[in-house]
Scaffold this motif. Structure first.
Motif, PDB file in Angstrom:
ATOM      1  N   UNK A  16     -33.088  -3.555  20.862  1.00  0.00           N
ATOM      2  CA  UNK A  16     -33.040  -4.437  19.537  1.00  0.00           C
ATOM      3  C   UNK A  16     -31.902  -4.204  18.699  1.00  0.00           C
ATOM      4  N   UNK A  17     -31.044  -3.079  18.832  1.00  0.00           N
ATOM      5  CA  UNK A  17     -30.138  -2.826  18.225  1.00  0.00           C
ATOM      6  C   UNK A  17     -30.208  -2.448  16.751  1.00  0.00           C
ATOM      7  N   UNK A  18     -31.449  -2.123  16.364  1.00  0.00           N
ATOM      8  CA  UNK A  18     -31.863  -2.091  14.975  1.00  0.00           C
ATOM      9  C   UNK A  18     -30.964  -0.547  14.647  1.00  0.00           C
ATOM     10  N   UNK A  19     -31.563   0.365  15.361  1.00  0.00           N
ATOM     11  CA  UNK A  19     -31.049   1.844  15.028  1.00  0.00           C
ATOM     12  C   UNK A  19     -30.071   2.342  15.839  1.00  0.00           C
ATOM     13  N   UNK A  20     -29.260   3.238  15.430  1.00  0.00           N
ATOM     14  CA  UNK A  20     -27.998   3.839  16.034  1.00  0.00           C
ATOM     15  C   UNK A  20     -28.742   4.668  17.332  1.00  0.00           C
ATOM     16  N   UNK A  21     -27.845   4.605  18.363  1.00  0.00           N
ATOM     17  CA  UNK A  21     -28.515   5.330  19.764  1.00  0.00           C
ATOM     18  C   UNK A  21     -27.981   6.757  19.601  1.00  0.00           C
ATOM     19  N   UNK A  22     -28.450   7.495  18.636  1.00  0.00           N
ATOM     20  CA  UNK A  22     -28.365   9.051  18.489  1.00  0.00           C
ATOM     21  C   UNK A  22     -27.171   9.342  17.829  1.00  0.00           C
ATOM     22  N   UNK A  23     -26.757  10.833  17.737  1.00  0.00           N
ATOM     23  CA  UNK A  23     -25.837  11.163  17.025  1.00  0.00           C
ATOM     24  C   UNK A  23     -25.825  11.268  15.377  1.00  0.00           C
TER      25      UNK A  23
ATOM     26  N   UNK B 195     -22.911   6.869   2.934  1.00  0.00           N
ATOM     27  CA  UNK B 195     -22.965   7.966   3.844  1.00  0.00           C
ATOM     28  C   UNK B 195     -24.513   8.573   4.047  1.00  0.00           C
ATOM     29  N   UNK B 196     -25.073   8.663   2.827  1.00  0.00           N
ATOM     30  CA  UNK B 196     -26.481   9.100   2.990  1.00  0.00           C
ATOM     31  C   UNK B 196     -27.100   8.024   3.888  1.00  0.00           C
ATOM     32  N   UNK B 197     -27.095   6.789   3.644  1.00  0.00           N
ATOM     33  CA  UNK B 197     -27.961   5.471   4.180  1.00  0.00           C
ATOM     34  C   UNK B 197     -27.432   5.827   5.695  1.00  0.00           C
ATOM     35  N   UNK B 198     -26.227   6.033   6.095  1.00  0.00           N
ATOM     36  CA  UNK B 198     -25.869   6.079   7.427  1.00  0.00           C
ATOM     37  C   UNK B 198     -26.686   7.157   7.999  1.00  0.00           C
ATOM     38  N   UNK B 199     -26.681   8.467   7.377  1.00  0.00           N
ATOM     39  CA  UNK B 199     -27.138   9.509   8.182  1.00  0.00           C
ATOM     40  C   UNK B 199     -28.826   9.317   8.027  1.00  0.00           C
ATOM     41  N   UNK B 200     -29.262   8.644   7.251  1.00  0.00           N
ATOM     42  CA  UNK B 200     -30.852   8.308   7.273  1.00  0.00           C
ATOM     43  C   UNK B 200     -31.194   7.441   8.524  1.00  0.00           C
ATOM     44  N   UNK B 201     -30.037   6.472   8.579  1.00  0.00           N
ATOM     45  CA  UNK B 201     -30.571   5.546  10.009  1.00  0.00           C
ATOM     46  C   UNK B 201     -30.481   6.591  11.130  1.00  0.00           C
ATOM     47  N   UNK B 202     -29.555   7.344  11.103  1.00  0.00           N
ATOM     48  CA  UNK B 202     -29.389   8.296  12.410  1.00  0.00           C
ATOM     49  C   UNK B 202     -30.594   9.284  12.489  1.00  0.00           C
ATOM     50  N   UNK B 203     -31.276   9.465  11.481  1.00  0.00           N
ATOM     51  CA  UNK B 203     -32.082  10.383  11.282  1.00  0.00           C
ATOM     52  C   UNK B 203     -33.436  10.039  11.910  1.00  0.00           C
ATOM     53  N   UNK B 204     -33.480   8.675  11.738  1.00  0.00           N
ATOM     54  CA  UNK B 204     -34.858   7.930  12.040  1.00  0.00           C
ATOM     55  C   UNK B 204     -35.589   8.350  13.470  1.00  0.00           C
TER      56      UNK B 204
END
Lengths: 362, 291, 321, 261
Positions: free
Chosen positions: C159-166, C180-189
């Protein structure tokens, strides 16, 4: 007084209640089937775990047909042709005119049934040029269905042996701490806390790193069992220690002492049986930990090494998303881990409810 | 001849103080208690919770080691008995515990429970036949049907379990049977039956009873002599009739009026007990703690 | 209070040292050490190996190495990582923070979902809601966390919704703080969900059991007899008692979080202590393994201590002795 | 005797555990005249506690009240709405339980738990409530009300906890107190003192007391009327003196036989 002639101890009553629970019995049946298939792995699996056919890498599961132009016939399988499509991606085209009958008790690779009787009979198989991949093939064309059965042998046995070891250590240490109390109890419990204190996985890695690299897979297998049981015994010891502490105060122990029964008898007759009957569910609930432990280790390449099969190292193949996309059948081992773990969890919880009716959650 | 003689038994339990040392305070569970029990003369130890009566009982049966003081069984010092002499001691004194739901191992059948009591007389009860015969005899003595040998404790009521516990205590033909609150957790009517049963058993097996209880009313009918305990000391000891008719020590008066008329005695200050006050014989066989 | 904390630390220090010694001996006792791998590399000359050997005292007997390490430890000098050729502290502090972020996020998610779910299931006992929740809790309890991670990654790839790790997106540096915070959060999901599903199921079952037990107590009868409305009885009297045993669980939950996190970090390539530990163990980078083991232990002790202090605040029956 | 405060008519309660249905109470009839002490006596399992709990509909869900009426201030407590019943619970009728250590919530102070009743049923402000709590604790004979109000249940002795329980029960001047084995766990001397406290409060606060116990001796000394229960039925009921002097029922005779001197 109930005066039916058959008299049941509380433990037998608990077992009756357990048998009454249909889901729990279903789980017992599933586990029984899994362990049975693990024991007769060579016979049940069409191919051995290391039988490679590189040209069939990631071959999808071969459909088994029962009807030939509408008529019911002996089940058969079509031959497969490997071809590369325009993106040079491997594709398997079914070759309609070559048919291979699926044979029962076909002769295949020779093995020793139960390590004793040399034989070549496998439950099912297909003549040599044809291949039957009931659940598809892995990267080196090995039959996943066969490797699943052999892998079960590793993953399922690790759970049992590991728990047996850690349970006996836990029983000795927990029992000693519980029964004698005082300073003995204090030191042993500090020891337990130390082992529990450390995050399991770091300990797992550190201990695994202590295992020399030139170990072959069997030695690694036993090393993993030792590592897992080293981490596991502490929590069991605490449960058993708690039980012994309370059992020691029971009046029937005091009564036995006043009747001149010596310490050894008191422990073996009064304390241990209770601890055993109550710690069964603790044991059942800790087996999944071992299975998951082994799978985790094998998943990251520190567990059972290829070519040996274990549900964990079969899954390491599925670590890359691309492979999952093109060969989703390599996720089958995860399903079997899930199935085994959920069975043990259900059995453990139902046992606990049966053994302590007053502790019943619902 | 005195059956069991206790000479100023002392047992103090340290209270857990903060670890930085200093003279820790003690709970004087049993504080210089002397008591003599004669064969056939039932004695009752009556006192409220925390007066040390159960600790004293467990010292008598050597489940707890006393700090100091001597115990003589039929004139023979019990402190360092070994081997066959110690086994004889074990056989002569037995105890029935308070909680019927806790004094029988739920995993043992009735037969197994009573058989375990024969560990000290392996020779005499070597064959199954002798064991079964003895067990049946005892079950009959405590008015229990004989066909319950392979039943389990959870199949019985509180009263029935207490009868099994009594049968177990009688297997070795004890001379002194200590009943530690043996009837207090039972229902009123069943309590009555058990007390009647104990009276019958006394004559049949030439037993002597030591009752431990917190209620004077319960022990009145079965005891010849009553010793009232308060804060680890026996404050008054006399024949049952004497205690009920003319109690001398203030605590006994309070205990009596509360137990019989449910009236509390308005007491101005706490009853003080001199640390080494002794029992003085005010009247014939009537001892009171001098203040 | 402070005496108690001091006492706890005094007890914990020897424990950690014993654990460190045990690991050190284990690591050391196996044949070969880090330098063997360098020896295979032709460019590295013999003297540099000798130099390193001397610098890290690898040629000395094991125990001496350990005391050498302890000596440095006291000077807050955690030793050198061979693999990364930097002081160990620099690598670990960043990784430790990442692991802490992941563990904390999973901890918050677990408690935010499991507690209300447990209470709700207990209050609606034996109704179909309760049975449904119990079924799901069995399933999620048994789903291995690494499997959930794999499936989530697969789903994200489709689905490409969330980043694939990292942990950071490609354009992380150009982003604003909020970005930045948003980016980390999406990676954290994905790692957080994978890590939490199992513990949510476990915690929910425990919470439900505690609530049921509390609801069965006598003081609930008294509360009703006092005329209190039903929700005050359940959410005030019963809940307050049901929470206490969970606080003690907090301490141990922390350690299982750390170890669970390690595995998920490796799968979701989250730059935490877990993946660091894996490479350190693989390359026998002794000091790196020792220090990350130490950090894992210290994190656990702090978590445990916080849980105990919180428990004393919550449950008056427990005192400090 | 003055008019009756509480009437229980033909109360029947059954329990459905597993397959079979057991009758716990079989057509119980009991009158509690106001300003009197009524003793409800019976062995364990006779259903006396169930009767007490049924008055305020505090029975566990597994128990079903098949029929019967409980008339209090000419209202049938079994039929009125829960919100209305909650007005009565703790205000007009309050309860005292056997094991005060378990009946108090271990994580709240005694003062807080008593205050809850005041918050629920009175319009006093915080300061007035604090004073009321201290006066209540003093009225039940607690020497140091301030300390006890701030303590947790496990920090008090058995007798002290029971007195606090009584203070909580009389907080909003109830008309009727139902005490279920209030003194069974206490030592004999403490028992006597708590009984005297009940008598004193009965006169001082114009209370009516339904005393549930297994101790016929205590009831014969203290209560005006007595009802003897056995296996879910009231076997005999009447003025205490008459019932004690010449009991009609076999069961009552047996119970009495046990306490005669």
């Amino acid at each position: 007084m109930i005066n039916n002639n058959r008299h049941h101890s509380q433990f037998q009553l608990a077992l009756q209640r357990f048998r009454g629970n249909k889901t729990a019995m279903a789980c017992v049946f599933i586990l029984g089937f899994l362990y049975f298939s693990a024991v007769f792995a060579e016979f049940l699996s069409p191919y051995s775990y290391k039988d490679e056919q590189r040209q069939y890498s990631y071959c999808p599961p071969t459909p088994v047909h029962f009807f030939d132009q509408g008529r019911l016939t002996w089940p058969y399988v079509y031959g497969l042709q490997l071809s590369f499509n325009e993106f040079y991606k491997r594709e398997y085209v079914t070759d309609v005119n070559t048919k291979y009958r699926v044979k029962l008790f076909a002769s295949g690779e020779s093995y020793k049934l139960l390590g004793l009787i040399p034989t070549r009979v496998h439950l099912l198989g297909v003549e040599s040029p044809g291949r039957i991949y009931l659940l598809g093939a892995d990267s080196r064309g090995r039959d996943i269905f066969s490797r699943l059965i052999f892998g079960g042998r590793v993953s399922l046995s690790i759970g049992l042996i590991g728990v047996l070891i850690s349970f006996t250590i836990g029983l000795l240490i927990g029992g000693a701490a519980g029964y004698y109390g005082g300073r003995v109890d204090n030191y042993l419990m500090r020891l337990c806390e130390m082992v529990i204190m450390f995050p399991g996985f770091y300990l797992l890695l550190a201990l695994r790193s202590a295992v020399p690299d030139d170990f072959n897979s069997v030695q690694v297998y036993f090393a993993i069992i030792l590592i897992l049981s080293f981490i596991g015994w502490a929590s069991l010891a605490r449960i058993i220690r708690g039980m012994c502490l309370s059992l020691r105060e029971r009046e029937y122990v005091l009564a036995a002492k006043s009747l001149g029964v010596n310490d050894f008898h008191i422990i073996t007759q009064h304390i241990l049986p209770h601890t055993l009957s109550y710690s069964i569910f603790a044991v059942m609930l800790s087996i999944p930990g071992y299975i998951l432990g082994e799978s985790a280790l094998s998943l990251i390449g520190l567990g059972i090494q290829d070519p040996f099969a274990s549900w964990g190292n079969m899954l390491s193949d599925a670590m890359s998303i691309v492979r999952i996309k093109f060969a989703p059948w390599i996720l089958w081992p995860a399903f079997f881990i899930f199935l085994t773990v959920i069975c043990f969890n259900i059995i453990g919880n139902v046992l606990r409810d049966c053994l302590d009716p007053n502790l019943k959650g619902n | 001849m005195i059956l069991l003689e206790l000479k100023n038994i002392k047992k103090y339990f340290p209270i857990k103080r903060k670890s930085w040392g200093g003279q820790g305070a003690f709970v004087k569970a049993v504080d210089q208690v002397s008591l003599s029990i004669y064969p056939g003369e039932n004695v009752s130890l009556v006192g409220e919770s925390g007066c040390g009566k159960t600790t004293l009982a467990r010292i008598m049966i050597k489940l707890i080691q006393q700090d100091s003081g001597s115990i003589k069984l039929e004139g023979q010092e019990v402190a360092n008995l070994k081997g066959s002499k110690f086994r004889k001691f074990r056989k002569d004194i037995q105890m029935v515990f308070q909680d019927p739901f806790n004094s029988l191992d739920p995993r043992f059948t009735v037969f197994h429970i009573l058989k375990e009591a024969m560990t000290l007389e392996k020779v005499r009860y070597r064959h199954f036949r002798d064991q079964e015969q003895r067990i049946k005899e005892l079950l009959a003595a405590v008015d229990l049907p004989v066909n319950i040998l392979n039943r389990y404790p959870h199949e019985f009521s509180g009263g029935e379990r207490q009868r099994i516990a009594i049968a177990r205590a009688l297997v070795l033909n004890p001379k002194l049977l200590i009943l530690d609150e043996a009837v207090s957790s039972l229902d009123v009517l069943i309590q009555d039956q058990i007390l009647k049963l104990l009276q019958e058993l006394q004559d049949k097996f030439q037993l002597t009873y030591l009752f431990i209880s917190h209620n004077l009313k319960v022990v009145r009918r079965v005891s010849h002599k009553i010793a009232v305990m308060y804060k680890g000391k026996i404050v008054e000891m006399a024949a049952t009739q004497e205690i009920f008719q003319n109690p001398l020590h203030p605590y006994t008066k309070e205990l009596l009026s509360a137990a019989i008329e449910y009236k509390s005695v308005r007491r101005s200050e706490d009853i003080n007990i001199h640390p080494n006050a002794q029992l003085v014989e005010k009247e014939k066989g009537h001892f009171v703690l001098d203040v | 209070m402070w005496v108690y904390i001091l006492k706890r630390f005094l007890v914990a220090i020897p424990m950690i040292l014993i654990m460190a010694l045990a690991t050190f001996l284990l690591m050391g006792s196996t044949p070969g050490n880090y330098l063997d791998t360098i020896r295979m590399d032709p460019q590295v000359s013999e003297e540099t190996i000798g130099y390193y050997q001397h610098l890290y005292k690898l040629d000395r007997p094991l125990l001496e190495q350990f005391f050498y390490w302890i000596k440095n430890l006291l000077r807050l000098e955690f030793g050198y990582s061979f693999h990364y050729n930097v002081p160990v502290t620099r690598i670990i502090s960043a990784r430790l923070l990442n692991t802490f972020i992941l563990s904390f996020a999973s901890f918050v998610l677990t408690w935010a979902v499991a507690i209300p779910l447990g209470i709700w299931a207990a209050v609606h006992r034996n109704q179909w809601i309760d049975r449904l929740i119990q079924l799901f809790s069995y399933i999620f309890l048994s789903l291995p966390s690494f499997f959930i991670a794999m499936i989530l990654l697969y789903w994200a790839s489709q689905t490409g919704v969330l980043p694939l790790g990292g942990m950071y997106g490609p354009d992380y540096d150009q982003l604003t703080l909020l970005g930045k915070i948003g980016d980390i959060l999406t990676h954290l999901a994905i790692p957080t969900v994978a890590l939490s599903i199992g513990s949510i199921a476990a915690l929910q079952r425990i919470m439900r059991g505690n609530m049921l037990e509390a609801l069965g107590q006598k003081y609930i009868l008294t509360a009703r007899a006092k005329g209190l409305p039903e929700n005050k009885v359940v959410y005030h009297h019963a809940l307050r008692n049901a929470i206490n045993p969970l606080i003690t669980l907090l301490g141990y939950e922390f350690s299982s979080l750390l170890s669970g996190a390690a595995l998920i970090e490796i799968i979701c390539s989250w730059p935490g202590l877990g993946s660091l530990m894996l490479t350190a163990v693989r390359s026998k980078d002794i000091y790196l393994v020792m220090t990350s083991m130490l950090m894992g232990g210290v994190l656990f002790i702090i978590g445990n201590l916080l849980a105990d202090i919180l428990l004393v605040k919550v449950d008056p029956r427990i005192r400090y002795d | 005797m003055n008019e009756t405060l509480l009437t229980i008519k033909d109360l029947s309660v059954t329990v459905h555990d597993g397959s079979e249905k057991k009758i716990l109470l079989n057509r119980i009839c009991l009158d509690v005249p106001s300003l009197s002490i009524v003793g409800l006596v019976g062995g364990s399992g006779s259903g006396k506690t169930t009767t007490g709990l049924a008055v305020l509909k505090l029975l566990s869900p597994a128990l079903k009240i098949d029929d019967g009426e409980i008339i209090f201030q000419n209202e049938n407590l079994l039929k009125i709405a829960l919100s209305k019943l909650q007005q009565i619970r703790g205000k007009a009728i309050s309860m005292i339980f056997q094991e005060p250590l378990q009946a108090f919530n271990p994580v709240f102070t005694i003062g807080y738990q008593i205050e809850e009743v005041l918050v629920m049923h009175t319009t006093l402000n915080t300061k007035q409530r604090k004073e009321k709590i201290l006066s209540l604790l003093d009225k039940v004979g607690i020497k140091d009300p301030k300390r006890v109000a701030g303590n947790y249940p496990h920090q008090l002795s058995g007798g002290m906890r029971q007195r606090a329980m009584i203070a909580q029960a009389i907080a909003v001047d109830p008309r009727l107190i139902i005490a279920d084995e209030p003194t069974s766990n206490l030592d004999v001397t403490l028992q006597a003192r708590i009984m005297e406290l009940f008598l004193q409060l009965r006169d001082e606060l114009k209370l009516t007391l339904l005393l549930i116990t297994h101790d016929l001796g205590m009831v014969s000394h203290i209560s005006d009327r007595v009802a003897v229960m056995n296996q879910g039925q009231i076997v005999e009921q009447g003025i205490t003196k008459e019932v004690i002097e010449n009991p009609q029922q076999e069961y009552t005779k047996k119970l009495l036989g046990n306490i005669k001197f």
